[in-house]
Design an enzyme around this catalytic site. Structure first.
Site, mmCIF file in Angstrom:
data_model
loop_
_atom_site.group_PDB
_atom_site.id
_atom_site.type_symbol
_atom_site.label_atom_id
_atom_site.label_comp_id
_atom_site.label_asym_id
_atom_site.label_seq_id
_atom_site.Cartn_x
_atom_site.Cartn_y
_atom_site.Cartn_z
ATOM 1 C CG HIS A 128 -1.894 0.990 1.392
ATOM 2 N ND1 HIS A 128 -1.629 2.275 1.810
ATOM 3 C CD2 HIS A 128 -3.222 0.944 1.156
ATOM 4 C CE1 HIS A 128 -2.754 2.962 1.833
ATOM 5 N NE2 HIS A 128 -3.734 2.184 1.434
ATOM 6 C CG ASP A 205 0.439 -2.511 6.074
ATOM 7 O OD1 ASP A 205 -0.546 -2.681 6.822
ATOM 8 O OD2 ASP A 205 0.395 -1.819 5.045
ATOM 9 C CD GLN A 208 -7.139 -4.370 4.036
ATOM 10 O OE1 GLN A 208 -8.107 -5.057 4.365
ATOM 11 N NE2 GLN A 208 -7.287 -3.114 3.644
ATOM 12 C CE LYS A 231 -7.391 -0.285 6.222
ATOM 13 N NZ LYS A 231 -8.185 0.375 5.184
ATOM 14 C CB CYS A 369 -3.692 3.350 -1.589
ATOM 15 S SG CYS A 369 -4.922 4.594 -1.271
HETATM 16 N N1 C6P Z 1 -6.383 0.459 2.772
HETATM 17 C C1 C6P Z 1 -8.236 0.095 1.248
HETATM 18 O O1 C6P Z 1 -9.332 0.385 0.754
HETATM 19 P P1 C6P Z 1 -5.081 3.673 7.191
HETATM 20 O O2 C6P Z 1 -5.610 4.561 6.113
HETATM 21 O O3 C6P Z 1 -3.877 4.261 7.885
HETATM 22 O O4 C6P Z 1 -6.135 3.171 8.133
HETATM 23 O O5 C6P Z 1 -4.585 2.323 6.441
HETATM 24 C C2 C6P Z 1 -3.648 2.401 5.400
HETATM 25 C C3 C6P Z 1 -3.400 1.054 4.837
HETATM 26 C C4 C6P Z 1 -2.151 0.483 5.005
HETATM 27 N N2 C6P Z 1 -1.892 -0.757 4.580
HETATM 28 C C5 C6P Z 1 -2.820 -1.509 3.962
HETATM 29 C C6 C6P Z 1 -2.476 -2.907 3.531
HETATM 30 C C7 C6P Z 1 -4.095 -0.981 3.741
HETATM 31 O O6 C6P Z 1 -5.013 -1.726 3.140
HETATM 32 C C8 C6P Z 1 -4.389 0.341 4.170
HETATM 33 C C9 C6P Z 1 -5.719 0.961 3.881
HETATM 34 C C10 C6P Z 1 -7.707 0.905 2.401
HETATM 35 O O7 C6P Z 1 -7.579 -0.845 0.832
HETATM 36 C C11 C6P Z 1 -7.802 2.367 2.131
HETATM 37 S S1 C6P Z 1 -6.706 2.868 0.864
#
Ligand code: C6P
Length: 411
Positions: A128, A205, A208, A231, A369
Protein backbone atom coordinates in the site's frame (compact mmCIF):
# COMPACT_ATOMS: atom_id res chain seq x y z
CA UNK A 1 -29.17 -25.46 4.11
CA UNK A 2 -26.33 -23.03 3.57
CA UNK A 3 -23.21 -23.89 5.49
CA UNK A 4 -22.39 -20.37 6.71
CA UNK A 5 -25.10 -20.64 9.38
CA UNK A 6 -23.22 -23.49 11.00
CA UNK A 7 -20.10 -21.46 11.71
CA UNK A 8 -21.70 -18.22 12.87
CA UNK A 9 -25.06 -17.06 14.10
CA UNK A 10 -25.27 -14.68 11.18
CA UNK A 11 -28.77 -13.27 11.86
CA UNK A 12 -27.73 -12.28 15.36
CA UNK A 13 -24.45 -10.80 14.15
CA UNK A 14 -26.14 -8.77 11.42
CA UNK A 15 -28.67 -7.41 13.91
CA UNK A 16 -25.74 -5.97 15.89
CA UNK A 17 -24.73 -3.72 12.95
CA UNK A 18 -27.43 -1.05 12.54
CA UNK A 19 -26.19 0.18 9.16
CA UNK A 20 -26.67 -3.23 7.55
CA UNK A 21 -30.44 -2.81 7.61
CA UNK A 22 -30.46 0.42 5.62
CA UNK A 23 -31.35 0.80 1.97
CA UNK A 24 -29.15 2.35 -0.67
CA UNK A 25 -30.73 3.58 -3.90
CA UNK A 26 -33.92 1.83 -2.89
CA UNK A 27 -32.22 -1.56 -2.45
CA UNK A 28 -30.96 -3.36 0.64
CA UNK A 29 -27.34 -2.39 1.23
CA UNK A 30 -24.77 -5.01 0.27
CA UNK A 31 -21.60 -3.70 1.85
CA UNK A 32 -18.53 -5.27 0.24
CA UNK A 33 -16.07 -2.43 0.91
CA UNK A 34 -14.75 -3.80 4.17
CA UNK A 35 -11.14 -3.44 3.02
CA UNK A 36 -11.61 0.32 3.01
CA UNK A 37 -13.37 0.37 6.37
CA UNK A 38 -15.60 -2.04 8.27
CA UNK A 39 -19.02 -1.27 9.69
CA UNK A 40 -19.45 -0.89 13.45
CA UNK A 41 -21.50 -2.98 15.87
CA UNK A 42 -23.87 -1.30 18.33
CA UNK A 43 -21.47 -2.05 21.22
CA UNK A 44 -18.79 0.15 19.64
CA UNK A 45 -21.27 2.91 18.83
CA UNK A 46 -22.55 2.76 22.42
CA UNK A 47 -19.07 3.05 23.92
CA UNK A 48 -18.42 6.21 21.89
CA UNK A 49 -21.80 7.66 22.79
CA UNK A 50 -21.43 6.82 26.50
CA UNK A 51 -17.95 8.29 26.67
CA UNK A 52 -19.03 11.70 25.44
CA UNK A 53 -22.26 11.66 27.48
CA UNK A 54 -20.76 10.55 30.80
CA UNK A 55 -17.02 10.14 30.89
CA UNK A 56 -15.36 12.76 28.68
CA UNK A 57 -12.14 14.04 30.18
CA UNK A 58 -8.46 14.28 29.28
CA UNK A 59 -6.11 11.49 30.36
CA UNK A 60 -2.77 11.23 32.19
CA UNK A 61 -3.20 14.81 33.42
CA UNK A 62 -6.00 15.36 35.89
CA UNK A 63 -6.29 14.35 39.51
CA UNK A 64 -10.06 14.73 39.37
CA UNK A 65 -12.32 11.69 39.18
CA UNK A 66 -13.38 11.99 35.55
CA UNK A 67 -9.80 12.24 34.37
CA UNK A 68 -8.76 9.27 36.45
CA UNK A 69 -11.66 7.20 35.15
CA UNK A 70 -10.81 8.10 31.56
CA UNK A 71 -7.13 7.28 32.16
CA UNK A 72 -7.99 3.90 33.62
CA UNK A 73 -10.36 3.09 30.75
CA UNK A 74 -7.77 4.10 28.14
CA UNK A 75 -5.01 2.05 29.78
CA UNK A 76 -7.38 -0.92 30.08
CA UNK A 77 -7.99 -0.61 26.33
CA UNK A 78 -4.25 -0.93 25.80
CA UNK A 79 -4.33 -4.20 27.76
CA UNK A 80 -7.18 -5.51 25.61
CA UNK A 81 -5.11 -4.90 22.49
CA UNK A 82 -2.01 -6.42 24.07
CA UNK A 83 -3.87 -9.62 24.83
CA UNK A 84 -5.46 -9.69 21.38
CA UNK A 85 -2.14 -9.74 19.53
CA UNK A 86 -0.30 -11.55 22.36
CA UNK A 87 2.38 -8.92 22.94
CA UNK A 88 4.73 -9.48 25.85
CA UNK A 89 4.30 -6.05 27.45
CA UNK A 90 1.50 -3.51 27.47
CA UNK A 91 3.99 -0.68 26.87
CA UNK A 92 4.80 -2.25 23.51
CA UNK A 93 1.38 -1.03 22.30
CA UNK A 94 1.67 2.50 20.92
CA UNK A 95 -1.66 4.15 20.16
CA UNK A 96 -1.46 5.82 16.75
CA UNK A 97 -3.89 7.41 14.30
CA UNK A 98 -3.87 4.21 12.23
CA UNK A 99 -1.62 2.01 10.12
CA UNK A 100 -0.32 5.02 8.18
CA UNK A 101 0.55 6.79 11.43
CA UNK A 102 2.37 3.73 12.75
CA UNK A 103 4.45 3.17 9.62
CA UNK A 104 5.40 6.84 9.41
CA UNK A 105 6.49 6.71 13.04
CA UNK A 106 8.80 3.75 12.38
CA UNK A 107 10.15 5.05 9.07
CA UNK A 108 11.00 8.39 10.67
CA UNK A 109 12.36 7.24 14.06
CA UNK A 110 14.02 4.04 12.87
CA UNK A 111 15.39 5.86 9.83
CA UNK A 112 16.90 8.63 11.97
CA UNK A 113 18.61 6.14 14.22
CA UNK A 114 19.60 3.27 11.96
CA UNK A 115 19.69 4.33 8.30
CA UNK A 116 22.83 5.68 6.70
CA UNK A 117 24.04 6.28 3.18
CA UNK A 118 24.07 3.06 1.14
CA UNK A 119 21.89 1.10 3.60
CA UNK A 120 18.97 -0.79 2.13
CA UNK A 121 15.26 -1.01 2.92
CA UNK A 122 13.25 -3.88 1.40
CA UNK A 123 9.53 -3.69 0.60
CA UNK A 124 7.41 -5.69 -1.87
CA UNK A 125 5.53 -4.91 -5.08
CA UNK A 126 2.15 -5.36 -3.39
CA UNK A 127 2.61 -2.65 -0.73
CA UNK A 128 0.00 0.00 0.00
CA UNK A 129 1.26 3.56 -0.57
CA UNK A 130 1.43 3.86 3.24
CA UNK A 131 4.18 1.27 3.23
CA UNK A 132 6.02 2.75 0.25
CA UNK A 133 6.05 6.52 0.53
CA UNK A 134 7.31 6.87 4.15
CA UNK A 135 10.26 4.62 3.21
CA UNK A 136 10.95 6.57 0.03
CA UNK A 137 10.96 9.79 2.05
CA UNK A 138 13.41 8.56 4.67
CA UNK A 139 15.61 6.80 2.09
CA UNK A 140 15.88 10.05 0.16
CA UNK A 141 16.77 11.95 3.32
CA UNK A 142 19.39 9.42 4.43
CA UNK A 143 20.79 8.34 1.05
CA UNK A 144 19.52 4.81 1.63
CA UNK A 145 18.27 2.55 -1.16
CA UNK A 146 14.76 1.11 -1.52
CA UNK A 147 14.64 -2.45 -2.90
CA UNK A 148 11.43 -4.11 -4.06
CA UNK A 149 10.65 -7.84 -3.96
CA UNK A 150 8.74 -8.81 -7.12
CA UNK A 151 5.62 -10.98 -7.24
CA UNK A 152 4.42 -13.66 -9.66
CA UNK A 153 1.33 -13.46 -11.91
CA UNK A 154 -0.85 -14.99 -9.18
CA UNK A 155 0.16 -12.15 -6.88
CA UNK A 156 2.50 -14.13 -4.65
CA UNK A 157 5.65 -12.85 -2.96
CA UNK A 158 8.73 -14.34 -4.63
CA UNK A 159 10.79 -15.78 -1.80
CA UNK A 160 13.78 -16.65 -3.99
CA UNK A 161 13.96 -13.03 -5.21
CA UNK A 162 13.76 -11.86 -1.59
CA UNK A 163 16.68 -14.16 -0.75
CA UNK A 164 18.69 -12.47 -3.47
CA UNK A 165 17.87 -8.94 -2.25
CA UNK A 166 18.60 -9.61 1.44
CA UNK A 167 22.14 -8.73 2.41
CA UNK A 168 24.25 -7.29 5.23
CA UNK A 169 23.21 -3.86 3.88
CA UNK A 170 19.53 -4.55 4.60
CA UNK A 171 18.52 -2.58 7.68
CA UNK A 172 14.77 -3.09 7.64
CA UNK A 173 12.20 -5.13 5.72
CA UNK A 174 8.66 -3.70 5.57
CA UNK A 175 5.98 -5.92 4.04
CA UNK A 176 2.26 -6.32 4.21
CA UNK A 177 0.76 -9.33 5.97
CA UNK A 178 -2.27 -9.36 3.66
CA UNK A 179 -2.51 -7.42 0.40
CA UNK A 180 -5.49 -5.03 0.33
CA UNK A 181 -5.76 -5.32 -3.45
CA UNK A 182 -4.98 -8.99 -4.10
CA UNK A 183 -5.92 -10.64 -0.83
CA UNK A 184 -2.58 -12.48 -0.82
CA UNK A 185 -1.54 -13.70 2.63
CA UNK A 186 2.22 -13.38 2.76
CA UNK A 187 4.48 -15.92 4.50
CA UNK A 188 5.51 -13.27 7.00
CA UNK A 189 7.02 -15.66 9.53
CA UNK A 190 9.54 -16.88 6.98
CA UNK A 191 10.15 -13.32 5.75
CA UNK A 192 10.88 -12.25 9.33
CA UNK A 193 13.20 -15.19 10.08
CA UNK A 194 15.24 -14.57 6.95
CA UNK A 195 15.60 -10.85 7.69
CA UNK A 196 16.70 -11.57 11.25
CA UNK A 197 19.35 -13.97 9.98
CA UNK A 198 20.87 -11.01 8.15
CA UNK A 199 20.54 -8.76 11.20
CA UNK A 200 17.71 -6.68 9.68
CA UNK A 201 14.58 -5.52 11.52
CA UNK A 202 11.07 -6.19 10.22
CA UNK A 203 7.88 -4.13 10.13
CA UNK A 204 4.66 -5.88 9.16
CA UNK A 205 1.73 -3.86 7.80
CA UNK A 206 -1.17 -5.68 9.40
CA UNK A 207 -3.99 -3.38 8.26
CA UNK A 208 -5.75 -6.14 6.31
CA UNK A 209 -4.67 -9.06 8.49
CA UNK A 210 -5.78 -8.26 12.03
CA UNK A 211 -9.48 -7.99 11.07
CA UNK A 212 -9.45 -11.44 9.47
CA UNK A 213 -6.91 -13.75 11.07
CA UNK A 214 -5.24 -14.52 14.39
CA UNK A 215 -2.10 -12.43 14.83
CA UNK A 216 0.42 -13.38 17.51
CA UNK A 217 3.31 -10.92 17.45
CA UNK A 218 5.51 -13.04 19.73
CA UNK A 219 5.04 -16.07 17.54
CA UNK A 220 5.78 -14.03 14.41
CA UNK A 221 8.77 -12.44 16.17
CA UNK A 222 8.31 -9.21 14.14
CA UNK A 223 9.95 -6.04 15.44
CA UNK A 224 7.00 -3.81 14.48
CA UNK A 225 3.41 -4.55 13.56
CA UNK A 226 1.01 -1.75 12.52
CA UNK A 227 -2.77 -1.82 12.11
CA UNK A 228 -5.89 0.39 12.08
CA UNK A 229 -8.96 0.28 14.31
CA UNK A 230 -11.47 1.24 11.65
CA UNK A 231 -10.93 -1.84 9.49
CA UNK A 232 -11.70 -4.13 12.44
CA UNK A 233 -15.06 -2.77 13.68
CA UNK A 234 -13.50 0.14 15.59
CA UNK A 235 -13.63 3.90 15.00
CA UNK A 236 -11.50 5.83 12.51
CA UNK A 237 -8.48 7.81 13.68
CA UNK A 238 -7.05 5.16 15.98
CA UNK A 239 -4.60 2.34 15.44
CA UNK A 240 -1.81 0.43 17.05
CA UNK A 241 1.88 0.21 16.45
CA UNK A 242 3.33 -2.79 18.22
CA UNK A 243 7.08 -2.60 18.72
CA UNK A 244 9.42 -4.87 20.66
CA UNK A 245 10.43 -3.17 23.89
CA UNK A 246 14.17 -3.43 23.23
CA UNK A 247 13.77 -1.96 19.74
CA UNK A 248 11.41 0.86 20.71
CA UNK A 249 13.75 1.81 23.54
CA UNK A 250 16.53 2.45 21.04
CA UNK A 251 14.46 4.77 18.83
CA UNK A 252 14.25 8.55 19.24
CA UNK A 253 10.77 10.05 19.81
CA UNK A 254 8.70 10.72 16.69
CA UNK A 255 6.88 13.89 17.74
CA UNK A 256 7.45 16.29 20.59
CA UNK A 257 4.73 17.61 22.89
CA UNK A 258 2.76 16.89 26.03
CA UNK A 259 2.80 13.41 27.60
CA UNK A 260 5.99 12.26 25.84
CA UNK A 261 8.30 14.13 28.23
CA UNK A 262 9.67 13.55 31.71
CA UNK A 263 11.08 17.03 32.31
CA UNK A 264 11.40 20.10 30.11
CA UNK A 265 13.72 23.05 30.49
CA UNK A 266 14.76 25.45 27.75
CA UNK A 267 18.18 23.81 27.85
CA UNK A 268 17.15 20.16 27.72
CA UNK A 269 14.16 17.83 27.64
CA UNK A 270 14.14 14.28 28.94
CA UNK A 271 11.69 11.80 27.51
CA UNK A 272 8.99 9.67 29.07
CA UNK A 273 9.00 5.87 29.31
CA UNK A 274 7.32 3.61 26.77
CA UNK A 275 4.67 3.81 25.47
CA UNK A 276 4.21 7.52 26.25
CA UNK A 277 7.50 8.50 24.61
CA UNK A 278 5.75 7.87 21.28
CA UNK A 279 2.36 9.33 22.20
CA UNK A 280 2.76 13.11 22.11
CA UNK A 281 -0.34 15.22 22.71
CA UNK A 282 -3.91 14.36 23.64
CA UNK A 283 -4.69 11.05 21.95
CA UNK A 284 -7.89 9.80 20.38
CA UNK A 285 -9.20 8.66 23.76
CA UNK A 286 -12.62 7.53 22.63
CA UNK A 287 -10.94 5.84 19.67
CA UNK A 288 -8.94 3.67 22.04
CA UNK A 289 -12.06 2.73 23.98
CA UNK A 290 -13.93 1.99 20.75
CA UNK A 291 -11.08 -0.18 19.52
CA UNK A 292 -11.15 -2.21 22.74
CA UNK A 293 -14.92 -2.67 22.38
CA UNK A 294 -14.39 -3.81 18.78
CA UNK A 295 -11.81 -6.36 19.88
CA UNK A 296 -14.11 -7.62 22.59
CA UNK A 297 -16.80 -8.09 19.95
CA UNK A 298 -14.41 -9.99 17.67
CA UNK A 299 -13.32 -12.15 20.60
CA UNK A 300 -16.93 -13.08 21.30
CA UNK A 301 -17.48 -14.14 17.69
CA UNK A 302 -14.08 -15.87 17.69
CA UNK A 303 -11.30 -14.98 15.27
CA UNK A 304 -11.01 -18.61 14.10
CA UNK A 305 -14.75 -18.61 13.28
CA UNK A 306 -14.38 -15.30 11.46
CA UNK A 307 -11.52 -16.67 9.39
CA UNK A 308 -13.28 -19.93 8.52
CA UNK A 309 -16.52 -18.20 7.62
CA UNK A 310 -14.87 -15.52 5.48
CA UNK A 311 -12.90 -18.23 3.70
CA UNK A 312 -16.19 -19.88 2.72
CA UNK A 313 -17.53 -16.57 1.45
CA UNK A 314 -14.42 -15.99 -0.64
CA UNK A 315 -14.47 -19.50 -2.14
CA UNK A 316 -18.15 -19.18 -2.99
CA UNK A 317 -17.75 -15.71 -4.56
CA UNK A 318 -14.69 -16.82 -6.54
CA UNK A 319 -16.53 -19.78 -8.08
CA UNK A 320 -19.56 -17.62 -8.92
CA UNK A 321 -17.67 -14.69 -10.43
CA UNK A 322 -15.64 -16.96 -12.70
CA UNK A 323 -18.90 -17.92 -14.44
CA UNK A 324 -19.32 -14.36 -15.74
CA UNK A 325 -17.91 -13.77 -19.20
CA UNK A 326 -14.90 -11.45 -19.67
CA UNK A 327 -14.07 -11.40 -15.95
CA UNK A 328 -10.46 -11.76 -14.94
CA UNK A 329 -9.54 -12.14 -11.27
CA UNK A 330 -6.48 -10.16 -10.20
CA UNK A 331 -4.82 -11.98 -7.31
CA UNK A 332 -5.09 -15.76 -7.28
CA UNK A 333 -2.60 -16.61 -4.57
CA UNK A 334 -2.90 -20.01 -2.94
CA UNK A 335 -3.15 -18.31 0.46
CA UNK A 336 -5.82 -15.59 0.28
CA UNK A 337 -7.93 -13.52 2.66
CA UNK A 338 -11.43 -12.31 1.81
CA UNK A 339 -10.61 -9.94 -1.07
CA UNK A 340 -11.87 -10.47 -4.60
CA UNK A 341 -10.35 -8.08 -7.13
CA UNK A 342 -11.31 -8.32 -10.77
CA UNK A 343 -11.28 -6.57 -14.10
CA UNK A 344 -13.67 -6.89 -16.99
CA UNK A 345 -11.66 -6.71 -20.16
CA UNK A 346 -12.70 -3.73 -22.26
CA UNK A 347 -14.36 -1.78 -19.42
CA UNK A 348 -13.18 0.57 -16.69
CA UNK A 349 -13.59 -0.71 -13.10
CA UNK A 350 -15.31 2.48 -11.96
CA UNK A 351 -18.13 1.92 -14.51
CA UNK A 352 -18.82 -1.46 -12.89
CA UNK A 353 -18.71 0.16 -9.44
CA UNK A 354 -21.15 2.89 -10.42
CA UNK A 355 -23.66 0.54 -12.01
CA UNK A 356 -23.74 -1.91 -9.12
CA UNK A 357 -23.99 0.94 -6.61
CA UNK A 358 -27.35 1.74 -8.19
CA UNK A 359 -28.33 -1.80 -7.19
CA UNK A 360 -27.27 -1.23 -3.58
CA UNK A 361 -23.90 -2.97 -3.82
CA UNK A 362 -20.89 -1.09 -2.41
CA UNK A 363 -17.46 -2.12 -3.69
CA UNK A 364 -14.25 -0.17 -4.21
CA UNK A 365 -12.80 0.55 -7.62
CA UNK A 366 -9.50 2.07 -8.69
CA UNK A 367 -5.87 1.52 -7.74
CA UNK A 368 -6.59 0.96 -4.02
CA UNK A 369 -3.53 3.03 -3.07
CA UNK A 370 -1.32 0.41 -4.75
CA UNK A 371 -0.34 2.14 -7.99
CA UNK A 372 2.95 0.26 -8.46
CA UNK A 373 1.01 -3.00 -8.13
CA UNK A 374 -1.42 -1.87 -10.81
CA UNK A 375 1.56 -1.09 -13.04
CA UNK A 376 2.88 -4.61 -12.40
CA UNK A 377 -0.38 -6.02 -13.79
CA UNK A 378 -0.54 -3.35 -16.48
CA UNK A 379 -4.06 -2.26 -15.51
CA UNK A 380 -5.43 1.12 -14.35
CA UNK A 381 -7.29 -0.42 -11.43
CA UNK A 382 -9.60 -3.20 -10.33
CA UNK A 383 -13.10 -3.62 -8.99
CA UNK A 384 -12.67 -5.01 -5.49
CA UNK A 385 -15.19 -6.78 -3.28
CA UNK A 386 -13.88 -7.29 0.24
CA UNK A 387 -15.91 -9.40 2.64
CA UNK A 388 -16.46 -9.38 6.37
CA UNK A 389 -17.97 -11.99 8.67
CA UNK A 390 -21.30 -10.14 8.70
CA UNK A 391 -21.71 -10.69 4.95
CA UNK A 392 -23.66 -13.62 3.53
CA UNK A 393 -23.79 -15.89 0.51
CA UNK A 394 -27.17 -14.36 -0.34
CA UNK A 395 -25.43 -10.99 -0.59
CA UNK A 396 -22.82 -12.54 -2.85
CA UNK A 397 -25.66 -13.75 -5.10
CA UNK A 398 -26.99 -10.17 -5.30
CA UNK A 399 -23.48 -8.90 -6.07
CA UNK A 400 -22.92 -11.51 -8.79
CA UNK A 401 -26.24 -10.67 -10.46
CA UNK A 402 -25.38 -6.98 -10.29
CA UNK A 403 -21.95 -7.54 -11.86
CA UNK A 404 -23.50 -9.72 -14.57
CA UNK A 405 -25.91 -6.94 -15.36
CA UNK A 406 -23.13 -4.33 -15.44
CA UNK A 407 -21.00 -6.48 -17.75
CA UNK A 408 -23.95 -6.86 -20.16
CA UNK A 409 -24.66 -3.13 -20.11
CA UNK A 410 -21.01 -2.32 -20.80
CA UNK A 411 -20.67 -4.77 -23.67
N1 C6P B 1 -6.38 0.46 2.77
C1 C6P B 1 -8.24 0.09 1.25
O1 C6P B 1 -9.33 0.39 0.75
P1 C6P B 1 -5.08 3.67 7.19
O2 C6P B 1 -5.61 4.56 6.11
O3 C6P B 1 -3.88 4.26 7.88
O4 C6P B 1 -6.13 3.17 8.13
O5 C6P B 1 -4.59 2.32 6.44
C2 C6P B 1 -3.65 2.40 5.40
C3 C6P B 1 -3.40 1.05 4.84
C4 C6P B 1 -2.15 0.48 5.01
N2 C6P B 1 -1.89 -0.76 4.58
C5 C6P B 1 -2.82 -1.51 3.96
C6 C6P B 1 -2.48 -2.91 3.53
C7 C6P B 1 -4.09 -0.98 3.74
O6 C6P B 1 -5.01 -1.73 3.14
C8 C6P B 1 -4.39 0.34 4.17
C9 C6P B 1 -5.72 0.96 3.88
C10 C6P B 1 -7.71 0.90 2.40
O7 C6P B 1 -7.58 -0.84 0.83
C11 C6P B 1 -7.80 2.37 2.13
S1 C6P B 1 -6.71 2.87 0.86
Amino acid sequence: MIQEKQILNIEKIRADFPILSRQVNGKPLVYFDNGATSQKPQEVIDVIDRYYQNENSNIHRGIHTLSQEATTAYEEARLVVQKFINAKHEHEMIFTSGTTGGINLVASSFGKKFLNKGDEVIISTMEHHSNIVPWQMICEEKGAVLKVVPINDKGEFLMEEYDKLLSENTKIVAVTHVSNTLGTINPVKEIIQKAHQKGAYVLIDGAQAVPHTKVDVQELDCDFYAFSGHKMLGPTGVGILYGKEEVLNQLPPYQGGGDMIKTVTFEKTTYNELPHKFEAGTPNIVGGLGLAAAIQYMNEVGIENIEAYEHELLSYATVQIKKIERIRIIGEATQKASVLSFVVDGTHPSDIGMIIDKLGVAIRTGHHCTEPLMNRFNIPGTARASFSFYNTKEEIDVFIQAVERAVKMLR
